[in-house]
Design a protein around this motif. Structure first.
Motif, PDB file in Angstrom:
ATOM      1  N   ASP A 124      -3.312   4.977   7.650  1.00  0.00           N
ATOM      2  CA  ASP A 124      -2.971   5.068   6.225  1.00  0.00           C
ATOM      3  C   ASP A 124      -2.210   6.367   5.945  1.00  0.00           C
ATOM      4  O   ASP A 124      -2.238   7.301   6.741  1.00  0.00           O
ATOM      5  N   ASN A 170       0.823  -1.217   0.000  1.00  0.00           N
ATOM      6  CA  ASN A 170       0.000   0.000   0.000  1.00  0.00           C
ATOM      7  C   ASN A 170       0.853   1.261   0.000  1.00  0.00           C
ATOM      8  O   ASN A 170       0.650   2.160  -0.819  1.00  0.00           O
ATOM      9  N   PRO A 193      -5.508  -1.694   5.195  1.00  0.00           N
ATOM     10  CA  PRO A 193      -6.135  -1.348   3.920  1.00  0.00           C
ATOM     11  C   PRO A 193      -5.736  -2.320   2.800  1.00  0.00           C
ATOM     12  O   PRO A 193      -4.947  -3.252   3.021  1.00  0.00           O
ATOM     13  N   ARG A 194      -6.258  -2.100   1.625  1.00  0.00           N
ATOM     14  CA  ARG A 194      -5.923  -2.863   0.418  1.00  0.00           C
ATOM     15  C   ARG A 194      -4.393  -2.950   0.265  1.00  0.00           C
ATOM     16  O   ARG A 194      -3.684  -1.984   0.533  1.00  0.00           O
ATOM     17  N   LEU A 195      -3.911  -4.096  -0.145  1.00  0.00           N
ATOM     18  CA  LEU A 195      -2.490  -4.362  -0.376  1.00  0.00           C
ATOM     19  C   LEU A 195      -1.646  -4.416   0.908  1.00  0.00           C
ATOM     20  O   LEU A 195      -0.423  -4.248   0.874  1.00  0.00           O
ATOM     21  N   GLY A 236      -1.438  -5.494  -7.508  1.00  0.00           N
ATOM     22  CA  GLY A 236      -2.546  -6.302  -6.991  1.00  0.00           C
ATOM     23  C   GLY A 236      -2.504  -7.720  -7.529  1.00  0.00           C
ATOM     24  O   GLY A 236      -3.473  -8.171  -8.134  1.00  0.00           O
ATOM     25  N   ASP A 265      -5.783  -2.229 -12.527  1.00  0.00           N
ATOM     26  CA  ASP A 265      -6.781  -1.263 -12.049  1.00  0.00           C
ATOM     27  C   ASP A 265      -6.176   0.112 -11.935  1.00  0.00           C
ATOM     28  O   ASP A 265      -5.077   0.291 -11.496  1.00  0.00           O
ATOM     29  N   ARG A 314      -7.872 -11.952  -1.620  1.00  0.00           N
ATOM     30  CA  ARG A 314      -8.745 -11.296  -2.603  1.00  0.00           C
ATOM     31  C   ARG A 314      -9.273  -9.972  -2.026  1.00  0.00           C
ATOM     32  O   ARG A 314      -9.236  -8.945  -2.684  1.00  0.00           O
ATOM     33  N   LYS A 315      -9.752 -10.027  -0.778  1.00  0.00           N
ATOM     34  CA  LYS A 315     -10.284  -8.827  -0.116  1.00  0.00           C
ATOM     35  C   LYS A 315      -9.224  -7.722  -0.084  1.00  0.00           C
ATOM     36  O   LYS A 315      -9.534  -6.541  -0.248  1.00  0.00           O
ATOM     37  N   GLN A 316      -7.974  -8.105   0.138  1.00  0.00           N
ATOM     38  CA  GLN A 316      -6.900  -7.103   0.228  1.00  0.00           C
ATOM     39  C   GLN A 316      -6.359  -6.698  -1.147  1.00  0.00           C
ATOM     40  O   GLN A 316      -5.397  -5.934  -1.241  1.00  0.00           O
ATOM     41  N   GLY A 317      -6.970  -7.218  -2.195  1.00  0.00           N
ATOM     42  CA  GLY A 317      -6.628  -6.746  -3.544  1.00  0.00           C
ATOM     43  C   GLY A 317      -5.422  -7.423  -4.172  1.00  0.00           C
ATOM     44  O   GLY A 317      -4.929  -6.951  -5.204  1.00  0.00           O
ATOM     45  N   GLU A 345      -6.233  -9.491  -7.916  1.00  0.00           N
ATOM     46  CA  GLU A 345      -6.929  -8.837  -9.017  1.00  0.00           C
ATOM     47  C   GLU A 345      -6.318  -9.278 -10.337  1.00  0.00           C
ATOM     48  O   GLU A 345      -5.098  -9.295 -10.486  1.00  0.00           O
TER      49      GLU A 345
END
Lengths: 250, 250
Positions: free
Chosen positions: B183, A80, A146-148, A96, A250, A240-243, A246
């Motif tokens: 973040d 992230n 968060p994502r990643l 991702g 994106d 998957r939820k954390q990206g 993918e």
């Protein structure tokens, strides 16, 4: 150097806090560990707050040391921060995906081991929790990852309040291969596992679980196929939820 | 202890062999690192044979240090040895799944970092190769890795023939989080990456690649989306080939 050959994991800690300053200085030194392309694809979440520890303990099957350790460290694979940097610089990050997760996890684990070695040099005791991958989703929610960002390893840290026996290790020839992998014959297996199998604690666990031998304690109770399949599914779901899974850019 | 804070990766080595005995003793000591359920889910393939090194060099994009280093270490996640043990003991192993791969990779990377720290204490220089996941299939073939063994990290080892400058690291506050993940705002990113971006070598690489900034060097040339997607597919293929993505209990 304190002899690494004499190290042991510590699960009981004195009721003495570990200073933020010490954790910070150990993290700074440990960040000298090698890292992929010098990207430092990790973050370290330091938890000393008893309420947060209580919530995290649920994710770790309420192992007593999670609550008793003055500090809980959650080492996270983190693409992230790097991706945010890219976004701020009009560079389009493409992280991702599985290999990026694996690169970040690698960085994280090298950093984590460097941290533990340095912490033990300072007189601290550590213990890794293998339970981080059991419930990654819970840890992600509790720590607000968060994502990643993905939790890879949890370590309890504190000043030792026990001096346990060292646990056994396989003879080193059992893990070394020269130039290529030489697979193990039944005779090799007998030789490599002989010392472990003859330990009093191995016999104790075998008897306790009513199995014929130590290997069956692992396959039937400690690391079962059924649990592994369920955890693998949860891990894929959390990745998957954390990206990290993918397919598209994106 | 040699100051870990002063460590640097070494890519040029003296033409002096590293003795088998030393590698063995370092591996033995490093095996004291923590391991999941004391299963030691790793193997270390030690390559000093020039012909094997030449073949491995292809998998590592022919980086010169792969051939020049007296020893090449391939740290492998290994659930094969443990599963063989189970099979020899009438215990049915269920480790052909993602979480088992990840547990083995974790053990392997903790062991690898412990090995590198100890090797550097002895005056050896090391460098990790991030290219192991680029071509896992090739490495698997060259080293003859059986089902449930997967190459995780390659490290070159030898006596240093250079004294390079230390590379930069992010300020430690950039990687630490207290109790939960905070973040990064654009202002945080500017502050955390300021020193890295102002380095002469960062400007050099930016100019060399004709990009606007360092982040674009990473996203457009060094770690691109396209390469990452291709490598992720190769990694999944190799994980499947090595039996780590079996759905059914076999």
């Amino acid at each position: 150097m304190k002899k690494f050959a004499e190290r042991r994991s510590i699960r009981k800690y004195k009721a003495v806090p570990v200073s933020e300053k010490l954790i910070r200085s150990l993290a700074e030194e440990a960040s000298r560990a090698a890292t992929m392309g010098n990207m430092q694809l990790y973050s370290l979440v330091v938890t000393a707050d008893p309420e947060v520890k209580l919530r995290l303990a649920d994710a770790h099957h309420r192992q007593p040391m999670v609550l008793e350790a003055p500090v809980l460290l959650t080492f996270c694979a983190d693409f992230n921060r790097f991706s945010r940097w890219c976004e701020c610089r009009d560079a389009v990050p493409g992280y991702g995906n599985l290999v990026s997760f694996f690169n970040a996890a690698t960085d994280t684990l090298l950093f984590a081991q460097a941290f533990c070695t340095l912490a033990e040099e300072c007189g601290l005791g550590t213990c890794i929790l293998g339970t981080t991958v059991d419930n990654p989703g819970m840890i992600i929610d509790i720590l607000g990852l968060p994502r990643l960002v993905f939790p890879v390893l949890t370590v309890t840290v504190g000043y030792p309040d026990e001096a346990p026996q060292q646990t056994d290790r396989l003879p080193v020839e059992g893990i070394l291969h020269e130039n290529g992998y030489r697979d193990y014959s039944p005779e090799d297996i007998d030789r490599i596992y002989a010392a472990k199998e003859s330990l009093p604690e191995s016999r104790y666990f075998t008897e306790l679980n009513g199995t014929d031998n130590l290997a069956q304690v692992f396959t039937r109770f400690r690391f079962t196929w059924k649990d592994n399949i369920a955890m693998s599914e949860k891990m894929v779901e959390a990745l998957r939820k954390q990206g990290f899974l993918e397919k598209k850019f994106d």
